[in-house]
Enzyme design. Structure first.
Site, PDB file in Angstrom:
ATOM      1  N   LYS A  19       0.834  -1.213   0.000  1.00 38.04           N
ATOM      2  CA  LYS A  19       0.000   0.000   0.000  1.00 38.04           C
ATOM      3  C   LYS A  19       0.865   1.258   0.000  1.00 38.04           C
ATOM      4  CE  LYS A  19      -2.907   0.818   3.616  1.00 38.04           C
ATOM      5  NZ  LYS A  19      -2.751   2.173   4.137  1.00 38.04           N
ATOM      6  N   SER A  20       1.881   1.281   0.846  1.00 42.74           N
ATOM      7  CA  SER A  20       2.713   2.491   0.947  1.00 42.74           C
ATOM      8  C   SER A  20       3.426   2.772  -0.372  1.00 42.74           C
ATOM      9  CB  SER A  20       3.763   2.306   2.046  1.00 42.74           C
ATOM     10  OG  SER A  20       3.137   2.204   3.295  1.00 42.74           O
ATOM     11  N   GLN A 162       4.571   9.045   7.458  1.00 42.93           N
ATOM     12  CA  GLN A 162       3.681  10.005   6.783  1.00 42.93           C
ATOM     13  C   GLN A 162       4.172  11.432   7.008  1.00 42.93           C
ATOM     14  OE1 GLN A 162      -0.258   9.090   8.210  1.00 42.93           O
ATOM     15  NE2 GLN A 162      -0.366   7.175   7.041  1.00 42.93           N
ATOM     16  N   ASP A 308       1.640  -1.275  11.987  1.00 42.84           N
ATOM     17  CA  ASP A 308       0.352  -1.713  11.421  1.00 42.84           C
ATOM     18  C   ASP A 308       0.059  -3.182  11.743  1.00 42.84           C
ATOM     19  OD1 ASP A 308      -0.092   0.770  10.360  1.00 42.84           O
ATOM     20  OD2 ASP A 308       0.693   0.276   8.382  1.00 42.84           O
ATOM     21  N   ARG A 339      -6.794   1.484  18.007  1.00 41.09           N
ATOM     22  CA  ARG A 339      -6.553   0.038  17.901  1.00 41.09           C
ATOM     23  C   ARG A 339      -6.168  -0.607  19.229  1.00 41.09           C
ATOM     24  NH1 ARG A 339      -3.557   0.070  11.939  1.00 41.09           N
ATOM     25  NH2 ARG A 339      -5.507   0.171  10.743  1.00 41.09           N
ATOM     26  N   ARG A 381      -7.599  -3.353   9.188  1.00 41.32           N
ATOM     27  CA  ARG A 381      -6.642  -4.249   9.871  1.00 41.32           C
ATOM     28  C   ARG A 381      -7.278  -4.915  11.094  1.00 41.32           C
ATOM     29  NH1 ARG A 381      -2.536  -3.477   6.550  1.00 41.32           N
ATOM     30  NH2 ARG A 381      -1.949  -1.349   6.036  1.00 41.32           N
TER      31      ARG A 381
HETATM   32  C1  S3P Z   1       2.321   4.781   6.282  1.00 39.48           C
HETATM   33  C2  S3P Z   1       2.854   5.123   7.488  1.00 39.48           C
HETATM   34  C3  S3P Z   1       2.337   4.647   8.796  1.00 39.48           C
HETATM   35  C4  S3P Z   1       1.395   3.472   8.628  1.00 39.48           C
HETATM   36  C5  S3P Z   1       0.423   3.662   7.506  1.00 39.48           C
HETATM   37  C6  S3P Z   1       1.160   3.867   6.189  1.00 39.48           C
HETATM   38  C7  S3P Z   1       2.934   5.311   5.054  1.00 39.48           C
HETATM   39  O1  S3P Z   1       1.634   5.689   9.412  1.00 39.48           O
HETATM   40  O2  S3P Z   1       0.695   3.239   9.822  1.00 39.48           O
HETATM   41  O3  S3P Z   1      -0.434   2.563   7.380  1.00 39.48           O
HETATM   42  O4  S3P Z   1       2.639   4.797   3.953  1.00 39.48           O
HETATM   43  O5  S3P Z   1       3.723   6.263   5.150  1.00 39.48           O
HETATM   44  P1  S3P Z   1       2.365   6.762  10.382  1.00 39.48           P
HETATM   45  O6  S3P Z   1       3.281   7.560   9.559  1.00 39.48           O
HETATM   46  O7  S3P Z   1       1.232   7.598  10.929  1.00 39.48           O
HETATM   47  O8  S3P Z   1       3.034   5.940  11.428  1.00 39.48           O
END
Ligand code: S3P
Length: 421
Positions: A19-20, A162, A308, A339, A381
């Protein structure tokens, strides 16, 4: 949805795309010169929200079964959105857009679903404001007023990919250097992808520095399988007796493999084979065989490497003997749902001995677990973790709002039913 106990799990399955990396492929592809071709793109609702937002800013994106083509328009090619940008359930889309939009020559407003409108945006708004950005609103719906930016040195109070990525994207439009220092290393897909596109980016331990550049090179991206999706089957295969599951082509970037380290530490039998690199990302086939698990302690620098996966790791802990302590995980409270609270409430319904703490939980595993009427809280999740729990618990269970798995793993239940015997 009704779920029954299964006795074992066996087989081979290809995981949906990461996904990322899928999000980043579209976003950085849009800023590239030329067409970025993405194979293995995750057709989950969150990544489709990202596509929708970039189409709304004038980027041509072709989607087919085999690939996604992003017709990039260069670093200065985005145009003011025709409509409000709608990010659905996706925190990654929302926060990364805040960073990318901060330095554009136009204003744009962003909103998402009920969960997104409750998630904290200050963590990106505050440092971006230090860079010269201007925002109206602290939660979605919010408006980003494009403004000239300047680089800053920013020490991140929470480990968040993020936040880091939002600042790096803003840094592509800022005067001077933008340096982000992480408290702990979080996933580094942005750094890897920017470097392979020719950006002026430097990584030095926990520091990442970026400067504006003239162009980003379009590229062909093959997205590996998502280890966060693989985690559900790693736990199923590790806990259910006489099981063996192989997950093909999974991304094993060391900033993401905390779940493997923890399950091995708990006694799981996990093998990585066919290690290779794809677009600067390590990839492997992962095989898990059942074994007796015992409790463990999880905290510190491990947390961002498995953030996650904590709900499904908690499921493993419920079936392990002894105590598992999860700490330093307060970030779980601001995910798609809280969560920590959700895991604790659902576990109590089915006989698991669990105690909530201020930054995590304590699970005393090994007690009999029975079926229950589980709630997913609309959180993909949580839904997948509870589905795996239900398939290992005695008796029948139900799960509400199971469709929310389509956020990150549209074919989850098909794969689960195919592997379960
Ligand atoms: C992600 C960063 C994570 C993760 C999310 C995806 C990303 O979040 O939990 O599912 O793709 O950069 P955080 O940056 O809030 O930890």
């Amino acid at each position: 949805m009704q779920l029954e106990k299964i006795t074992r799990a066996y087989g081979e399955v290809r995981m949906p795309g990461d996904k990322s990396i899928s999000h980043r492929g579209v976003m950085l592809g849009a800023l590239g010169d030329g067409t970025t071709e993405i194979e293995g793109f995750l057709m989950g609702a969150d990544c489709l929200s990202t596509i929708d937002c970039f189409r709304n800013m004038g980027i041509g994106i072709e989607v087919s079964q085999e690939r996604v083509l992003v017709h990039g328009k260069g670093l200065k090619g985005l145009r003011q959105p025709e409509r409000q940008l709608y990010t659905g359930n996706s925190g990654t889309t929302t926060r990364l857009l805040c960073g990318l939009l901060a330095g554009q020559p136009f204003d744009a407003s962003i909103t998402g679903d009920a969960s997104i409108c409750k998630r904290p945006m200050n963590r990106v708004i505050n440092p971006l404001t230090e860079m010269g950005a201007r925002f109206s609103g602290e939660f979605c719906p919010l408006t980003v007023h494009g403004a000239p930016l300047h680089g800053i040195r920013y020490r991140m109070p929470v480990a968040s990919a993020q936040v880091k990525t939002a600042l790096l994207l803003a840094g592509l439009y800022a005067q001077g250097e933008t340096v982000v220092r992480e408290s702990e290393k979080s996933r580094d897909h942005t750094e890897r992808m920017l470097a392979s596109m020719g950006a002026d980016i430097r990584v030095d331990g926990l520091d990442v520095a970026v400067r504006a550049c003239d162009r980003l090179e379009a590229q062909k991206i093959r997205v590996p399988g998502d280890i966060s999706s693989a985690a559900f089957f790693l736990v199923l295969g590790a806990v259910l007796p006489n099981s063996e599951i192989t997950l093909l082509d999974v991304g094993v970037n060391p900033t993401r493999t905390g779940v493997i380290d923890v399950l091995r530490e708990m006694g799981a039998d996990i093998r990585l084979e066919n290690m290779h690199e794809q677009n600067r990302e390590p990839v492997a086939d992962i095989t898990v065989c059942s074994s007796a698990l015992h409790g463990t302690a999880i905290g510190g620098a491990l947390i961002p490497r498995l953030i996650d996966e904590l709900p499904i790791i908690a499921v493993a802990a419920a079936f392990a003997t002894g105590k598992t302590v999860i700490r330093d995980a307060q970030e779980l409270k601001v995910k798609e749902t809280n969560r920590i609270r959700a895991v604790v409430d659902e576990f109590k319904k089915c006989g698991v001995d669990v105690t909530e703490t201020k930054d995590g939980m304590v699970i005393r595993g090994g007690r009999p677990v029975h079926g229950a009427a589980f709630k997913s809280y609309g959180d993909h999740r949580m839904a997948m973790s509870l589905a795996v729990l239900a398939q290992m618990a005695e008796g029948a269970s139900s799960l509400d709002d199971a469709d929310c798995v389509s956020i990150s793993y549209p074919g989850f239940f098909e794969d689960l039913h195919r592997l379960g015997l």
